[in-house]
Design an enzyme around this catalytic site. Structure first.
Site, PDB file in Angstrom:
ATOM      1  N   LYS A  45     -35.391  23.234  16.196  1.00 31.34           N
ATOM      2  CA  LYS A  45     -34.201  22.569  16.753  1.00 31.34           C
ATOM      3  C   LYS A  45     -34.387  21.047  16.734  1.00 31.34           C
ATOM      4  O   LYS A  45     -35.450  20.539  17.073  1.00 31.34           O
ATOM      5  CB  LYS A  45     -33.978  23.066  18.178  1.00 31.34           C
ATOM      6  CG  LYS A  45     -32.916  22.279  18.937  1.00 31.34           C
ATOM      7  CD  LYS A  45     -31.742  23.118  19.326  1.00 31.34           C
ATOM      8  CE  LYS A  45     -30.820  22.297  20.219  1.00 31.34           C
ATOM      9  NZ  LYS A  45     -29.439  22.770  20.158  1.00 31.34           N
ATOM     10  N   CYS A 139     -24.300  17.339  12.697  1.00 26.66           N
ATOM     11  CA  CYS A 139     -23.647  17.755  13.941  1.00 26.66           C
ATOM     12  C   CYS A 139     -22.385  16.953  14.212  1.00 26.66           C
ATOM     13  O   CYS A 139     -22.434  15.728  14.261  1.00 26.66           O
ATOM     14  CB  CYS A 139     -24.622  17.626  15.111  1.00 26.66           C
ATOM     15  SG  CYS A 139     -25.764  18.999  15.154  1.00 26.66           S
ATOM     16  N   LYS A 177     -29.455  17.585   5.563  1.00 26.44           N
ATOM     17  CA  LYS A 177     -28.446  18.579   5.990  1.00 26.44           C
ATOM     18  C   LYS A 177     -27.072  17.915   6.020  1.00 26.44           C
ATOM     19  O   LYS A 177     -26.868  16.910   6.700  1.00 26.44           O
ATOM     20  CB  LYS A 177     -28.799  19.143   7.360  1.00 26.44           C
ATOM     21  CG  LYS A 177     -27.910  20.327   7.759  1.00 26.44           C
ATOM     22  CD  LYS A 177     -28.478  21.083   8.936  1.00 26.44           C
ATOM     23  CE  LYS A 177     -27.636  22.292   9.300  1.00 26.44           C
ATOM     24  NZ  LYS A 177     -28.224  23.060  10.416  1.00 26.44           N
TER      25      LYS A 177
END
Lengths: 434, 446
Positions: A45, A139, A177
């Site tokens: 995480k 995110c 990412k």
């Protein structure tokens, strides 16, 4: 028996199933159990900068949409990166990697867009013995408001810049990412490549509001009467992710850039599809959050069985195998004619094909007094809607009409040769064949 | 170990009260919210749905199930009640296995239909629990209609007429309304006094008065009703029963199954209701099953239902037959009664085997005797005395498609009228359709 060993970016893992950076990989307890359950790797995480960790809301973090039987189809979250101290995470990562040297352990990282911040934290994290980094430019909630996450991923120049900083700070593989909250995935992918990224992983979550509480008139998940957009994931996002993966895989500028496929992977078949479209491995989150770590056992057995049946010996033989067949609409063969065929033996006479075709399509299905449904070849354009709405798998299929046979709809025989829009007479910019 | 009274003859208290209470709980318990959602999810929302076609009242089943699935069971109830005001009772007593659920495409696909009956009950129970009535009366028309019989047909007709603005007076022979919903039907299909609760809820629309203890020839006459009201609807059901027509039928403990079922439904304490140790039921319909099963549930040691034809010819559905067998009732087919044994009190029933030869039922020479303390006759009901003016057809009041009888201004429906199966749901449909035709007639005449 097929060898499922994955060697993505030179990082070895027993299988290509990694847990994505998310709540399941937030701590040692979870990751150890995940490895024991069979997961090949984890992306820990996302770690943030040294100092007081971020805080999370103390109300609900997830919203969802459900299919029949309350099957979870889509999940969104407003959780931030790890809210545990950096040192605790690093100690745990070190211990886990030491005990599981053959499993992949990747560190997801997100710090402010400043060179020193990245240059300082990357080597420090590398001391854990991790196998590589994943830069969280994805995110879409919370951290993006602070100039991180998708706020970086939406600006190709920033992606390239930060990637370059990180590559200079470590010899370990760096995965970037990507956020899907952009108009063209090729730009951020190209930027990552230009910055020296070893791979891209995608997709991160999609900006979303899953539902509205109609009593409180607030988005869900609702925190004290208010809600905010969150990141959407789960089976519902798979088609979006597959397309973005395929675009990167087939685009000449980004072709060959390793891809870690993410987005709604729930079964072995989903994983095989991602890999066929160019992903070297897959990352999973929602399926594990819905069913627990044990789901990986089905993914392993299913992929293995399918590979054996198909005669594939290794993961490398699957990766990218469908990419040559992803093309532009303009190159599809307009002379390929199919017609819907309804198996009367399998038909349960629900009439959904009829309703769909009669009300919303081409009036190409007839219904008799005794509920026998038949296709009118002279009206059927082969749209596939009947196949899609039929509740019985395999009951309605598309039959290819052989060249030379009559297409009842056009009144002309089916042509043998391939012909696409670029040469079609109705195309104003068609290049004449002769 | 539960107490079991094995005394010969007909006796009360064969089982202890807990056991009896347990035996008579809901046959199909009500769904909770979660179960209803899971069940509703299975509906495919078929086009021109077979279930809807199979329903005598043509309830839009896919629509109401979708309304349940989307969290609006009250709207689902309105969809149901709009077509069938006794949708709550029909959800409990309809032989769904031979109607909507039999033709459900998921029965075709998986041998397991969507549980339409239980979903219907969930919707209607939810609405009734909210103590609301989804329909309001139209402006008063000034017309009045007499309805004979407060059973399903009469109540359905009365409600629809009241809704349309007419004033309705219902004449009911018994002291309570509901008809077979109250006096027929096995107790485990209508628990917690549901028939009366549904009746009271139905009446809450207003405009309906029920006068009890009055029937044609007993307090009222058709002629008087015709002159006092603008229209008359007959829905008095079948008040007479068929007899075996053999010696010994008058012995003690030989009775009509309908009376046993009625006594059972009206009993305040089931353990006080006497039942034989060995019970024989003659017949092959729902009444036979209801009597046989309930006798067993009351504690009868042996219950045998004897039917003169083959099992495939039984009027009771396969589900009902299996229910009986599951409860421990023995079914004997192809046997017809030839003798009632015993001096004064019943001791046994003698049957002769039968067989179908060239399409005709033939009684064979071979016989057998079942020991019995109690015999129930369930060989059919028939119309009681009716006014001479009415034309009959097949032993019932002849009606046309709009439920009109041969007498102008008189409509009929339910079991007393020709056409349709003798089912609650059919009676409701006929009562409703008669009301619509009465309304059209009365308003067109203005």
């Amino acid at each position: 028996m097929a060898d499922l060993t994955s060697n993505f970016l030179g990082i070895s893992s027993p299988n290509p199933f990694w847990l994505a950076s998310a709540p399941p990989t937030d701590k040692e307890y979870n990751v150890r159990r995940a490895f024991e359950a069979g997961w090949g790797g984890v992306v820990w995480k996302t770690l943030g900068a040294e100092g007081p960790p971020v805080v999370n809301v103390n109300g609900p973090r997830y919203g969802a949409i459900h299919g029949a039987d309350r099957r979870l189809l889509g999940l969104n979250n407003i959780e931030l990166i790890t809210d545990r101290p950096l040192s605790v995470n690093l100690e745990e990562m070190t211990r886990v990697k030491k005990d599981y040297p053959d499993h992949a352990l990747i560190a997801s990282v997100m710090v402010p867009c400043e060179e020193d911040a990245w240059k300082e934290i990357i080597p420090r994290i590398a001391e854990t013995g991790c196998d590589g980094f994943e830069l969280n430019f994805g995110c879409p909630h919370g951290m993006a408001e602070r100039g991180m996450g998708s706020a970086v991923g939406q600006v190709p120049e920033y992606i390239e810049m930060v990637t370059r900083w990180c590559k200079a700070a470590t010899d370990l593989p760096v995965i970037v990412k990507l956020t899907p909250n952009i108009t063209n995935i090729l730009h951020p992918a190209q930027a990552a490549k230009d910055g020296g990224a070893d791979a891209v992983s995608l997709i991160n979550t999609i900006n979303s509001i899953t539902s509205v509480n109609l009593d409180a008139m607030s988005p869900e998940p609702m925190i004290d009467g208010k809600g905010t957009h969150g990141g959407y994931c789960g089976p519902a996002v798979k088609p979006i992710a597959l397309n973005m993966v395929a675009e990167i895989a087939r685009n000449p500028g980004t072709h060959g850039l390793p891809i870690s496929g993410i987005g709604g992977v729930t079964t072995w078949r989903d994983a095989a599809e991602f890999m066929a479209l160019g992903a070297g491995n897959v990352q999973v989150c929602t399926a594990a959050m819905t069913y627990g770590f044990k789901v990986v056992q089905e993914m392993i057995s299913g992929l293995s069985q399918w590979m054996d049946e198909q005669g594939y010996n290794s993961i490398d033989e699957i990766v990218g195998r469908a990419v040559p067949n992803v093309t532009d609409w303009q190159y599809l063969n307009l002379n390929h004619v199919t017609k819907a065929r309804i198996s009367q033996e399998d038909c349960i006479k629900c009439g959904r094909c009829f309703a769909a075709c009669e009300d919303t399509s081409h009036q190409a299905i007839t219904m008799s007094e005794d509920r026998v449904f038949d296709v009118k070849d002279d009206e059927c354009v082969a749209c596939n809607l009947c196949v899609n709405v039929c509740p019985v798998e395999g009951c309605i299929t598309m039959e290819t009409i052989a060249p030379g046979a009559m297409d009842e709809r056009t009144g002309k025989p089916v042509a043998d040769e391939y012909a696409n829009w670029t040469t079609h007479p109705n195309n104003p910019s068609a290049t004449a064949a002769e | 170990m539960a107490h079991i009274n094995r005394e010969n003859g007909v006796a009360a208290g064969r089982l202890d009260p807990t056991q009896v209470a347990d035996n008579f709980t809901d046959l199909h318990p009500e769904y909770d919210g979660h179960e209803a959602l899971v069940a509703a999810d299975r509906c495919y929302f078929c086009h021109d749905a077979p279930c809807m076609t199979a329903c005598p009242t043509s309830i839009d089943i896919p629509l109401f199930i979708r309304q349940i699935a989307t969290g609006t069971p009250e709207a689902a109830a309105k969809t149901i009640l709009n077509q069938n005001i006794l949708g709550g009772m029909c959800a409990r007593v309809c032989p769904t296995e031979t109607l909507c659920e039999e033709v459900c495409v998921r029965e075709t696909a998986e041998g397991k239909p969507v549980e339409i009956g239980r979903l219907q009950r969930y919707a209607t129970d939810t609405l009734m629990a909210s103590n609301t009535h989804p329909f309001a009366r139209a402006d008063k028309t000034g017309k009045s209609v007499a309805v004979v019989g407060a059973g399903p047909a009469g109540l359905s007709c009365a409600h629809r007429l009241a809704m349309l603005g007419h004033d309705v007076v219902v004449f009911e022979a018994r002291a309570k309304g509901g008809g077979l919903n109250e006096f027929g039907i096995a107790a485990y299909k209508s628990t917690n006094d549901f028939a009366q609760r549904e009746l009271n809820w139905l009446l809450s629309i207003g405009g309906i008065e029920i006068r009890y203890g009055q029937s044609l020839g007993d307090g009222i006459t058709m002629g008087a009703l015709q002159s006092d009201f603008d229209a008359v609807f007959l829905g008095m059901g079948l008040s007479a029963v068929n007899a075996l027509g053999m010696d010994g039928e008058d012995k003690d403990n030989v009775s009509d199954a309908v009376d046993f079922i009625s006594d059972l439904r009206q009993a305040s304490d089931l353990t006080a209701l006497p039942v034989g140790r060995r019970v024989v039921v003659i017949g092959g319909g729902m009444t036979a099953i209801d009597a046989g099963v309930q006798a067993k549930l009351l504690g009868a040691e042996d219950v045998t239902i004897v039917y003169r034809r083959g099992q495939e010819a039984m009027a009771a559905s396969t589900f009902e037959q299996e229910l009986a067998q599951q409860k421990g009732v023995t079914l004997i087919c192809n046997a017809t009664p030839v003798g009632v044994e015993g001096n004064g009190s019943l001791t046994g029933v003698t049957f002769a085997y039968t067989e179908t030869q060239d399409g005709k039922l033939v009684t064979l020479d071979e016989t057998f005797t079942l020991p019995a303390d109690q015999l129930f006759k369930a060989i059919g009901q028939k119309l009681g005395d009716t006014p001479d003016a009415l034309t009959l057809e097949g032993g019932k009041i002849k009606v046309n498609d709009a439920q009109r009888s041969s007498v102008s201004g008189v409509w009929a429906g339910g079991d007393c009228a020709s056409g349709g199966d003798d089912l609650t749901v059919t009676a409701v449909a006929e009562g409703r359709d008669a009301a619509m035709d009465i309304h059209a007639t009365l308003m067109g005449a203005r």
